[in-house]
Design a protein around this motif. Structure first.
Motif, short mmCIF file in Angstrom:
data_model
loop_
_atom_site.label_atom_id
_atom_site.label_comp_id
_atom_site.label_asym_id
_atom_site.label_seq_id
_atom_site.Cartn_x
_atom_site.Cartn_y
_atom_site.Cartn_z
N UNK A 72 -5.37 15.28 5.19
CA UNK A 72 -4.77 14.07 5.06
C UNK A 72 -3.26 14.31 5.36
N UNK A 73 -2.84 13.48 6.41
CA UNK A 73 -1.48 13.01 7.14
C UNK A 73 -1.35 11.63 7.50
N UNK A 74 -0.18 10.72 5.80
CA UNK A 74 -0.30 9.93 6.33
C UNK A 74 0.78 9.94 6.96
N UNK A 75 1.33 8.81 7.66
CA UNK A 75 2.96 8.41 8.51
C UNK A 75 2.69 6.77 8.68
N UNK A 115 1.26 -1.15 -0.73
CA UNK A 115 0.24 -0.27 0.37
C UNK A 115 0.76 2.02 0.22
N UNK A 116 2.05 1.07 0.47
CA UNK A 116 2.99 1.66 0.52
C UNK A 116 3.53 2.36 -0.48
N UNK A 117 4.03 1.62 -0.79
CA UNK A 117 5.26 1.91 -2.04
C UNK A 117 4.27 1.32 -3.14
N UNK A 118 3.22 1.94 -3.31
CA UNK A 118 2.23 1.73 -4.83
C UNK A 118 1.18 3.00 -4.44
N UNK A 119 1.19 4.04 -3.34
CA UNK A 119 0.92 4.75 -3.64
C UNK A 119 -0.76 4.55 -3.42
N UNK A 120 -1.47 3.50 -2.37
CA UNK A 120 -2.90 3.07 -2.76
C UNK A 120 -3.59 3.61 -1.80
N UNK A 121 -2.92 4.43 -0.84
CA UNK A 121 -4.48 4.98 0.04
C UNK A 121 -4.63 6.31 0.03
N UNK A 122 -4.00 7.05 -0.92
CA UNK A 122 -4.69 7.85 -1.48
C UNK A 122 -5.51 8.13 -2.46
N UNK A 123 -5.71 7.15 -3.17
CA UNK A 123 -6.52 6.56 -3.86
C UNK A 123 -7.89 5.59 -3.25
N UNK A 124 -8.10 6.08 -2.87
CA UNK A 124 -9.58 5.35 -1.98
C UNK A 124 -9.62 6.75 -0.55
N UNK A 125 -8.85 7.04 -0.34
CA UNK A 125 -8.93 8.34 0.89
C UNK A 125 -10.52 8.36 0.41
N UNK A 126 -11.80 9.53 1.18
CA UNK A 126 -12.67 9.79 1.20
C UNK A 126 -12.26 11.28 0.87
N UNK A 127 -12.93 12.09 -0.27
CA UNK A 127 -13.02 13.03 -0.59
C UNK A 127 -13.96 14.10 -0.74
N UNK A 128 -14.72 13.42 -0.34
CA UNK A 128 -16.37 14.39 -1.10
C UNK A 128 -17.34 14.20 0.62
N UNK A 129 -18.00 15.43 0.85
CA UNK A 129 -18.94 14.59 2.31
C UNK A 129 -18.18 14.96 3.09
#
Length: 469
Positions: free
Chosen positions: A65-68, A44-58
């Motif tokens: 987001x601060x991803x650590x 997830x970290x190496x492929x940057x997958x989390x940014x793809x799914x984090x909610x950005x509406x509503x």
């Protein structure tokens, strides 16, 4: 002038909104070298997958987001930081996961076990090794010996069950000492320890590096084991969509690995130093473990067993309600968002399948019980063979060509688990067919019952070469 004032006011209002926007921390504890956790952390970290799914509406429209990310070599220190509020998510095995739940309760908090990431309903993955020069061939020969193990780990639980199956008293018949894998590796190299029990991937990694030999696989204890992902319960209550997003990223990592196991095995090697051939052994087609993000009853049972064992080890006196600790609502939501059927996956016990042709004949392989594989260094795909004897024939030709052989794999004839063939034992029957086994005594018992000769890998290879002349 009025227009300028209006625009300035609008800009100030926008700036104020952004200044007041909520910042959500997503702090994830990983165990990179525990390769079972890869789809819940490293990939997830190496492929940057989390940014793809984090909610950005509503309600998340203006969120920052601060991803650590923080990497650990074991579950205990990861749990400490979760309890201290420094991490929101963590990936670990069933035993340390149970302790995570207990530790949160002791601190007046709660954690939730969100999902399985990878596991074996039979227990394969944990194992016991001895120094390569040791004469020991089976667990039965370790009575009176010293065995090291990372204490309170899933491997510790496996070791205790294996000792009980021998009818031994763990306080009298063996000496068990605490030793993490990084220390055990050095001790095995220098013959300072008689045996070592460990979790993924060390019972295969050490033999692959040539200084140890595996004499026991966790599947012999027939006790389910797994690694999975946890979250702080209050965090999940506050940000359920973020939790689901993390699991969507995990599902994506799992799908990518299934599509290109060699490629992502090499990525894991690049990050961790754990050889790609070992990563593939576990997580490639028909591998030692199955990447499975569903809560099968066997994994729930593994949690209950681990809690009981922690009590036995006097690591806790507190119980843990598995039905409350396991919360599958988030992984079910992730499956639904991904357009996948959770209940169908829950009922599926098959390992990652293989669709392949024999590299010698070009014919489709339909029976995988005798499958053998060769990974040539520099090639981005593993070669597949319908039988061990076909693979050994190909091996001879590859070595004559000067090819560097990364790994040879075979499927065990009795248990079906994937083996490093150069560490395995074989039985050659009257037809010249080879059957692979993890242990010498397994091969000898099979030969006695069915006829044939038990051979180590070198002898099997030499026999095959003579048969070809």
């Amino acid at each position: 002038m009025r227009l300028r004032t209006t625009l300035a006011g609008l800009a100030l209002a926008i700036a104020t909104v952004h200044a007041n926007a909520e910042t959500i921390r997503v702090a994830i504890g990983t165990q990179d070298t525990t390769i079972n956790c890869a789809t819940g952390g490293l990939l997830i970290r190496e492929l940057g997958l989390l940014d793809k799914y984090l909610p950005k509406d509503g309600k998340y429209e203006d969120v920052k987001y601060e991803i650590e990310w923080k990497n650990f070599t074991s579950g205990a220190p990861l749990t400490n930081e979760m309890v201290a509020g420094k991490l929101d998510f963590g990936a670990m095995a069933d035993f340390p996961g149970s302790f995570n739940g207990v530790a949160h309760l002791d601190a007046g908090k709660r954690s939730l076990f969100l999902t399985v990431l990878s596991g074996s309903i039979r227990g394969s993955g944990n194992g016991i090794v001895v120094p390569a020069s040791s004469s020991v061939q089976s667990l039965a020969e370790l009575k009176g010996k010293t065995i090291s193990v990372p204490f309170a780990s899933t491997a510790h639980g496996m070791l205790l069950r294996a000792i009980a199956a021998q009818g031994w008293d763990p306080q009298k018949d063996v000496r068990i000492i605490a030793q993490p894998p990084e220390i055990a590796g050095s001790a095995l190299r220098s013959n300072r320890i008689e045996a070592h029990a460990d979790f993924v991937p060390f019972a295969e990694l050490f033999p692959n590096r040539g200084f140890a030999r595996k004499i026991y696989d966790g599947s012999q204890a027939n006790a389910p084991t797994f690694h999975g992902a946890l979250v702080d319960a209050e965090y999940a209550r506050k940000y359920p969509e973020v939790v689901t997003a993390y699991l969507r990223a995990s599902l994506e990592a799992d799908r990518l690995f299934a599509e290109s196991p060699e490629h992502y095995s090499e990525l894991i090697e690049k990050v961790t130093g754990i050889e790609a051939e070992v990563n593939y052994l576990f997580h490639g087609p028909l591998g030692l473990q199955t990447r499975d993000l569903t809560w099968k009853p066997e994994y729930r049972k593994a949690l209950a067993t681990s809690i009981d064992t922690l009590k036995l080890l006097k690591k806790t006196d507190r119980g843990l309600d598995v039905d409350k600790f396991v919360d599958d609502q988030y992984i079910r939501a992730a499956f639904k968002q991904a357009g996948r059927d959770y209940d169908k996956a829950l009922a599926d016990y098959q390992p990652l399948p293989l669709k392949a042709v024999d590299a010698l004949t070009g014919q489709p392989i339909t029976d995988f019980k005798r499958l053998a594989q060769i990974w040539v260094r520099g090639e981005n795909k593993v070669r597949h063979y319908a039988s061990p004897e076909a693979a050994l024939k190909a091996l001879a030709a590859l070595e004559q060509e000067g090819k560097d052989i990364r790994a040879i794999y075979a499927q065990a004839a009795d248990s079906g688990i994937k083996l490093l063939a150069n560490q395995a034992w074989f039985v050659r029957n009257g037809k010249g067919e080879l059957a692979a086994f993890l242990l010498k005594d397994q091969a000898e018992a099979y030969a006695q019952q069915h006829g044939g000769t038990a051979l180590d890998f070198v002898s099997a290879n030499q026999n095959q070469a003579l048969a070809q002349r």
